[in-house]
Design a protein around this motif. Sequence first.
Motif, PDB file in Angstrom:
ATOM      1  N   LEU A 185       5.533  17.828 -64.356  1.00 45.90           N
ATOM      2  CA  LEU A 185       5.509  19.269 -64.075  1.00 45.90           C
ATOM      3  C   LEU A 185       4.302  19.634 -63.222  1.00 45.90           C
ATOM      4  N   GLU A 186       3.141  19.071 -63.567  1.00 49.63           N
ATOM      5  CA  GLU A 186       1.925  19.367 -62.809  1.00 49.63           C
ATOM      6  C   GLU A 186       1.972  18.763 -61.416  1.00 49.63           C
ATOM      7  N   LYS A 187       2.516  17.565 -61.311  1.00 47.99           N
ATOM      8  CA  LYS A 187       2.601  16.900 -60.010  1.00 47.99           C
ATOM      9  C   LYS A 187       3.496  17.684 -59.053  1.00 47.99           C
ATOM     10  N   LYS A 188       4.618  18.169 -59.554  1.00 49.91           N
ATOM     11  CA  LYS A 188       5.571  18.894 -58.719  1.00 49.91           C
ATOM     12  C   LYS A 188       5.351  20.406 -58.746  1.00 49.91           C
ATOM     13  N   ARG A 189       4.342  20.850 -59.512  1.00 53.72           N
ATOM     14  CA  ARG A 189       4.015  22.275 -59.637  1.00 53.72           C
ATOM     15  C   ARG A 189       5.235  23.086 -60.079  1.00 53.72           C
TER      16      ARG A 189
END
Length: 431
Positions: A70-74
């Motif tokens: 989730l954080e990687k792909k925002r």
Amino acid sequence: MNVNVKIAVFGREDTIHQIGALDGEIPETEIFLFACSTAEETANQVEKAVMCDIYLFAGALPYLHAKDLLEKKRLPAVQVPIDEYMILTSLYHVSKKGQEIDRLSLDVPDSRQVSEVLHEISTQYNHIYTYSYGEFKAEGTEHIADHHQKLYEAGDIRLVLTTLEEVADILNNRNIPVACMKIPKRNLLKAIEKAKSIATINHSTSAQIVTGYASIKNIHRLRSVYGETYIHELQQKLQQILRDYAKKTQASVFLNSENQFVLFGTRTMLDHITSHYRDFPLLKRMNEELSVPADIGFGLGLSAEQSELNARLALDTSTEKDNGTCYIVNERRDLIGPLGIRKDFNPSKLYRSLIHEAKLNNELSYNFIDFIEVRNNEPFSSNDIANHYGVTKRSAERTIKKLIAGNVIKASGEEKPYVKGRPRKLFKLNQ
């Protein structure tokens, strides 16, 4: 025509069916269900939800397993809250089955949640044990299960009540009596509403998000003195005030599990706030109609998560004050406020500097003094001056250069733009 918000929901199969039954109860939403037999499957399931606007997780472990992705792909995400209401209803269901809720072991994110529930129902049990797991790691489920098992084997408890389905699976395999807390319908609906609000904001053309937290000051003390009915009436009044404000500023409002009202908005709400630094009507109405102090904290950010975190920081600052106040924390973590309280400056001294040092004419000087007063002497950009004067940005920048050359203003950091572009420089009076 309104566009439906597409919400991807991840969780164990029984919880997924529970949420699926709510499809259609909240208008302008479409729910897509992704059942995960194990939390480890969640990241793979998230990869499949490519057409969805926001990701809703019904459980702590599914979210933890997907967090890096989730954080990687925002990707925007919301978790269904585990709160006091969920604990209370779970205890009720246990007792309804004829089981004593004495000699019980629970696991929750925060043990204070259990203490508050027991306090509210005026119950003291010497044999209720609570394991507070907080931000645990996925491998911590075995450790939590071991904790419950030791209490059971020592004869201290008869039943385990867990918020984690993975822990329930482990204890079932060990033949230890266990029940899994069910998520109440109310909690599911609130999570869907929150997901819808965030996704709707993300659809906005403005990239900057504004979150507001509002709460009645000293609510726990007021409840103990005046009772629950009094608090309920105050909350209803506050909710109506905030709904009126949300309607005016094109925002949304809902109540979270901490008895705080949450506002979500974008540029319209931000413009209203920055136009009322000196006299903030919302706070004034709250304190007048509620007859008790209330606090507000606004947070700005280029993501919902960032703006929520900043809003909490702003509210924390407000709660430290004796009277009801309002603060803003922007995306640079600058604290602005308190709003509605005049920040004095010397207009006569400023006028002399504008005329003699910056070489501005009378009209521009009076306009600039009015600009500083309207903004309550808060930092500003050349774009703010252009909007106030009704001139081009180039003209505003020429005025800024004269003010700097005359030592009337000085630099005060940078402001991130609402959309892609270079950061705007901020300035403040050099007094």
